[in-house]
Design a protein around this motif. Structure first.
Motif, PDB file in Angstrom:
ATOM      1  N   LEU A  25       0.806  -1.219   0.000  1.00  0.00           N
ATOM      2  CA  LEU A  25       0.000   0.000   0.000  1.00  0.00           C
ATOM      3  C   LEU A  25       0.836   1.264   0.000  1.00  0.00           C
ATOM      4  O   LEU A  25       0.338   2.332  -0.327  1.00  0.00           O
ATOM      5  CB  LEU A  25      -0.942   0.003   1.202  1.00  0.00           C
ATOM      6  CG  LEU A  25      -1.910  -1.169   1.266  1.00  0.00           C
ATOM      7  CD1 LEU A  25      -2.764  -1.081   2.505  1.00  0.00           C
ATOM      8  CD2 LEU A  25      -2.769  -1.206   0.028  1.00  0.00           C
ATOM      9  N   GLY A  26       2.085   1.173   0.376  1.00  0.00           N
ATOM     10  CA  GLY A  26       2.949   2.345   0.399  1.00  0.00           C
ATOM     11  C   GLY A  26       3.486   2.624   1.788  1.00  0.00           C
ATOM     12  O   GLY A  26       3.602   1.717   2.620  1.00  0.00           O
ATOM     13  N   TYR A  27       3.786   3.877   2.031  1.00  0.00           N
ATOM     14  CA  TYR A  27       4.402   4.295   3.282  1.00  0.00           C
ATOM     15  C   TYR A  27       3.483   5.277   4.007  1.00  0.00           C
ATOM     16  O   TYR A  27       2.690   5.982   3.379  1.00  0.00           O
ATOM     17  CB  TYR A  27       5.755   4.947   3.019  1.00  0.00           C
ATOM     18  CG  TYR A  27       6.739   4.006   2.374  1.00  0.00           C
ATOM     19  CD1 TYR A  27       7.556   3.201   3.155  1.00  0.00           C
ATOM     20  CD2 TYR A  27       6.829   3.906   0.990  1.00  0.00           C
ATOM     21  CE1 TYR A  27       8.453   2.326   2.570  1.00  0.00           C
ATOM     22  CE2 TYR A  27       7.723   3.022   0.403  1.00  0.00           C
ATOM     23  CZ  TYR A  27       8.532   2.241   1.193  1.00  0.00           C
ATOM     24  OH  TYR A  27       9.411   1.371   0.612  1.00  0.00           O
ATOM     25  N   ILE A  28       3.606   5.353   5.316  1.00  0.00           N
ATOM     26  CA  ILE A  28       2.775   6.236   6.123  1.00  0.00           C
ATOM     27  C   ILE A  28       3.048   7.687   5.742  1.00  0.00           C
ATOM     28  O   ILE A  28       4.198   8.125   5.698  1.00  0.00           O
ATOM     29  CB  ILE A  28       3.030   6.016   7.623  1.00  0.00           C
ATOM     30  CG1 ILE A  28       2.546   4.630   8.047  1.00  0.00           C
ATOM     31  CG2 ILE A  28       2.336   7.095   8.448  1.00  0.00           C
ATOM     32  CD1 ILE A  28       2.841   4.293   9.492  1.00  0.00           C
ATOM     33  N   LYS A  29       1.973   8.415   5.465  1.00  0.00           N
ATOM     34  CA  LYS A  29       2.065   9.844   5.165  1.00  0.00           C
ATOM     35  C   LYS A  29       1.842  10.667   6.424  1.00  0.00           C
ATOM     36  O   LYS A  29       2.518  11.665   6.646  1.00  0.00           O
ATOM     37  CB  LYS A  29       1.022  10.200   4.115  1.00  0.00           C
ATOM     38  CG  LYS A  29       0.928  11.650   3.776  1.00  0.00           C
ATOM     39  CD  LYS A  29      -0.170  11.874   2.752  1.00  0.00           C
ATOM     40  CE  LYS A  29      -0.375  13.352   2.501  1.00  0.00           C
ATOM     41  NZ  LYS A  29      -1.476  13.580   1.562  1.00  0.00           N
ATOM     42  N   ASP A  30       0.878  10.228   7.254  1.00  0.00           N
ATOM     43  CA  ASP A  30       0.526  10.991   8.439  1.00  0.00           C
ATOM     44  C   ASP A  30      -0.179  10.083   9.435  1.00  0.00           C
ATOM     45  O   ASP A  30      -0.565   8.964   9.099  1.00  0.00           O
ATOM     46  CB  ASP A  30      -0.395  12.149   8.053  1.00  0.00           C
ATOM     47  CG  ASP A  30      -0.293  13.340   8.987  1.00  0.00           C
ATOM     48  OD1 ASP A  30       0.391  13.228  10.025  1.00  0.00           O
ATOM     49  OD2 ASP A  30      -0.882  14.377   8.679  1.00  0.00           O
ATOM     50  N   LEU A  31      -0.324  10.573  10.656  1.00  0.00           N
ATOM     51  CA  LEU A  31      -1.030   9.848  11.711  1.00  0.00           C
ATOM     52  C   LEU A  31      -2.221  10.670  12.173  1.00  0.00           C
ATOM     53  O   LEU A  31      -2.160  11.893  12.205  1.00  0.00           O
ATOM     54  CB  LEU A  31      -0.114   9.611  12.923  1.00  0.00           C
ATOM     55  CG  LEU A  31       1.130   8.765  12.721  1.00  0.00           C
ATOM     56  CD1 LEU A  31       1.980   8.792  13.981  1.00  0.00           C
ATOM     57  CD2 LEU A  31       0.769   7.349  12.370  1.00  0.00           C
ATOM     58  N   VAL A  32      -3.308   9.989  12.547  1.00  0.00           N
ATOM     59  CA  VAL A  32      -4.450  10.640  13.177  1.00  0.00           C
ATOM     60  C   VAL A  32      -4.370  10.284  14.654  1.00  0.00           C
ATOM     61  O   VAL A  32      -4.372   9.108  15.023  1.00  0.00           O
ATOM     62  CB  VAL A  32      -5.780  10.160  12.573  1.00  0.00           C
ATOM     63  CG1 VAL A  32      -6.959  10.810  13.275  1.00  0.00           C
ATOM     64  CG2 VAL A  32      -5.818  10.438  11.076  1.00  0.00           C
ATOM     65  N   VAL A  33      -4.272  11.318  15.508  1.00  0.00           N
ATOM     66  CA  VAL A  33      -4.014  11.113  16.932  1.00  0.00           C
ATOM     67  C   VAL A  33      -5.174  11.668  17.751  1.00  0.00           C
ATOM     68  O   VAL A  33      -5.667  12.765  17.481  1.00  0.00           O
ATOM     69  CB  VAL A  33      -2.693  11.801  17.341  1.00  0.00           C
ATOM     70  CG1 VAL A  33      -2.440  11.662  18.832  1.00  0.00           C
ATOM     71  CG2 VAL A  33      -1.530  11.254  16.548  1.00  0.00           C
ATOM     72  N   ASN A  36      -6.735  13.776  23.433  1.00  0.00           N
ATOM     73  CA  ASN A  36      -7.299  13.654  24.781  1.00  0.00           C
ATOM     74  C   ASN A  36      -6.893  12.357  25.465  1.00  0.00           C
ATOM     75  O   ASN A  36      -6.658  12.324  26.666  1.00  0.00           O
ATOM     76  CB  ASN A  36      -8.824  13.751  24.747  1.00  0.00           C
ATOM     77  CG  ASN A  36      -9.284  15.124  24.312  1.00  0.00           C
ATOM     78  OD1 ASN A  36      -8.633  16.119  24.594  1.00  0.00           O
ATOM     79  ND2 ASN A  36     -10.391  15.175  23.595  1.00  0.00           N
ATOM     80  N   ASN A  37      -6.821  11.280  24.691  1.00  0.00           N
ATOM     81  CA  ASN A  37      -6.464   9.968  25.251  1.00  0.00           C
ATOM     82  C   ASN A  37      -5.045   9.534  24.909  1.00  0.00           C
ATOM     83  O   ASN A  37      -4.647   8.421  25.258  1.00  0.00           O
ATOM     84  CB  ASN A  37      -7.459   8.909  24.776  1.00  0.00           C
ATOM     85  CG  ASN A  37      -8.846   9.177  25.294  1.00  0.00           C
ATOM     86  OD1 ASN A  37      -9.008   9.564  26.448  1.00  0.00           O
ATOM     87  ND2 ASN A  37      -9.849   8.979  24.456  1.00  0.00           N
ATOM     88  N   TYR A  38      -4.303  10.376  24.168  1.00  0.00           N
ATOM     89  CA  TYR A  38      -2.900  10.088  23.816  1.00  0.00           C
ATOM     90  C   TYR A  38      -2.767   8.762  23.074  1.00  0.00           C
ATOM     91  O   TYR A  38      -1.920   7.935  23.392  1.00  0.00           O
ATOM     92  CB  TYR A  38      -2.007  10.096  25.057  1.00  0.00           C
ATOM     93  CG  TYR A  38      -2.180  11.315  25.914  1.00  0.00           C
ATOM     94  CD1 TYR A  38      -1.694  12.546  25.494  1.00  0.00           C
ATOM     95  CD2 TYR A  38      -2.839  11.238  27.129  1.00  0.00           C
ATOM     96  CE1 TYR A  38      -1.861  13.674  26.268  1.00  0.00           C
ATOM     97  CE2 TYR A  38      -3.005  12.367  27.911  1.00  0.00           C
ATOM     98  CZ  TYR A  38      -2.514  13.583  27.479  1.00  0.00           C
ATOM     99  OH  TYR A  38      -2.687  14.701  28.253  1.00  0.00           O
ATOM    100  N   LYS A  39      -3.631   8.560  22.066  1.00  0.00           N
ATOM    101  CA  LYS A  39      -3.615   7.326  21.288  1.00  0.00           C
ATOM    102  C   LYS A  39      -3.604   7.634  19.798  1.00  0.00           C
ATOM    103  O   LYS A  39      -4.187   8.620  19.355  1.00  0.00           O
ATOM    104  CB  LYS A  39      -4.862   6.495  21.599  1.00  0.00           C
ATOM    105  CG  LYS A  39      -4.896   5.943  23.007  1.00  0.00           C
ATOM    106  CD  LYS A  39      -6.226   5.315  23.333  1.00  0.00           C
ATOM    107  CE  LYS A  39      -6.448   4.070  22.520  1.00  0.00           C
ATOM    108  NZ  LYS A  39      -7.663   3.346  22.915  1.00  0.00           N
ATOM    109  N   VAL A  40      -2.956   6.768  19.035  1.00  0.00           N
ATOM    110  CA  VAL A  40      -3.008   6.856  17.581  1.00  0.00           C
ATOM    111  C   VAL A  40      -4.307   6.185  17.139  1.00  0.00           C
ATOM    112  O   VAL A  40      -4.566   5.031  17.476  1.00  0.00           O
ATOM    113  CB  VAL A  40      -1.788   6.173  16.934  1.00  0.00           C
ATOM    114  CG1 VAL A  40      -1.920   6.172  15.431  1.00  0.00           C
ATOM    115  CG2 VAL A  40      -0.501   6.840  17.368  1.00  0.00           C
TER     116      VAL A  40
END
Length: 86
Positions: A25-33, A36-40
Motif C-alpha cells: 500500500l505504500g508508506y505512512i504519510k501521516d497519523l491521526v491522533v 485527549n487519550n494520547y492514542k493513535v
C-alpha cells in the motif's frame, strides 16, 4: 499487539502490506491522533491510483487493523479498507 515503542521516522520508513492480498500500500504519510487519550487512531497512506479521473484521497487505516510491526514492514488486515489494488 506488543507494546514496543517506535519513532515516527521509523514508522514512516516501513512499507505497509495487506496480509490478505499481499498488496503493497505504500508508506505512512501521516497519523491521526486522539490528543485527549494520547492514542493513535489511524494512519494515512497516499492513494496509489493515478489517472485522468481519479481522486487523490488518502487511505485511512485504523490502528486496530495493524496486525504486526516488523523491522521494515507493517502488516495490516485490509478486510474492510477501500483501496485500489491494481
Amino acid at each position: 499487539m506488543e507494546s514496543t515503542m517506535y519513532s515516527l521516522n521509523s514508522l514512516r520508513s516501513m512499507e505497509i502490506i495487506d496480509i490478505n492480498t499481499g498488496c503493497k500500500l505504500g508508506y505512512i504519510k501521516d497519523l491521526v491522533v486522539d490528543c485527549n487519550n494520547y492514542k493513535v487512531i489511524s494512519v494515512l497512506v497516499p492513494n496509489q491510483s493515478t489517472g485522468w479521473f481519479s481522486k487523490n484521497n488518502d487511505i485511512e487505516i485504523p490502528w486496530a487493523k495493524i496486525t504486526k510491526i516488523g523491522v521494515d514492514v507493517i502488516l495490516i488486515d485490509g478486510t474492510d479498507i477501500l483501496y485500489n489494488n491494481d
